[in-house]
Design an enzyme around this catalytic site. Sequence first.
Site, mmCIF file in Angstrom:
data_model
loop_
_atom_site.group_PDB
_atom_site.id
_atom_site.type_symbol
_atom_site.label_atom_id
_atom_site.label_comp_id
_atom_site.label_asym_id
_atom_site.label_seq_id
_atom_site.Cartn_x
_atom_site.Cartn_y
_atom_site.Cartn_z
ATOM 1 N N ALA A 9 41.805 63.616 11.032
ATOM 2 C CA ALA A 9 42.487 64.877 10.735
ATOM 3 C C ALA A 9 43.529 65.170 11.808
ATOM 4 O O ALA A 9 43.249 65.046 13.004
ATOM 5 C CB ALA A 9 41.473 66.017 10.656
ATOM 6 N N HIS A 48 55.196 70.956 7.344
ATOM 7 C CA HIS A 48 55.534 69.663 6.732
ATOM 8 C C HIS A 48 56.858 69.765 5.982
ATOM 9 O O HIS A 48 57.701 68.876 6.084
ATOM 10 C CB HIS A 48 54.431 69.227 5.754
ATOM 11 C CG HIS A 48 53.270 68.550 6.395
ATOM 12 N ND1 HIS A 48 52.809 67.330 5.970
ATOM 13 C CD2 HIS A 48 52.470 68.916 7.419
ATOM 14 C CE1 HIS A 48 51.775 66.977 6.707
ATOM 15 N NE2 HIS A 48 51.545 67.929 7.591
#
Length: 175
Positions: A9, A48
């Site tokens: 992660a 992102h």
Amino acid sequence: MLDLVIGGARSGKTSVAERLALQAGRPVAYVATSIVGDDEYRARIEAHRHRRPADWLVVEEPRRVAEAVSALPGRTIIVDCLGMLVTNLLFANAPIRDELAGETVDPRKATGGGVATGGGVATGGGGDGVPPGVDLTPVSTEQVLARVAGLAAAALKHDGLVIIVSNEVGQGLVP
């Protein structure tokens, strides 16, 4: 060609996939499988989005990823992320389960705006962490595996590079 980028992660998997896509020298399509759940996750998705080049095509597709890959010839494709796709399929509500069984169902046209109203629906709101109307009836493993196999087949047929990003659960925050 199919590449798989795995890691723990928040280990930088997506950044690696983005660099590989840029190096491929073709237009890029980014297939995002995430469904916004809370403000923290929304902020991660926005980070992102801001990092990606403006000329990249972004396709937000939480479940029908093989179909998205097949519809994007001539591009390098990033699928981010396989783990989220599997999660989306495992926790699909009843109309999506019908889709996985082979029927085409538009969840927006289903009763209650796509939320199942029949058996298996959690009542939620009682401190159990499940929102009202969420169907927790499991989807079969075979249906999920068939969807993932379909993604792999579509990627292998694609005329360019397909990069699939996935978590390696043994390298996560809680291995």
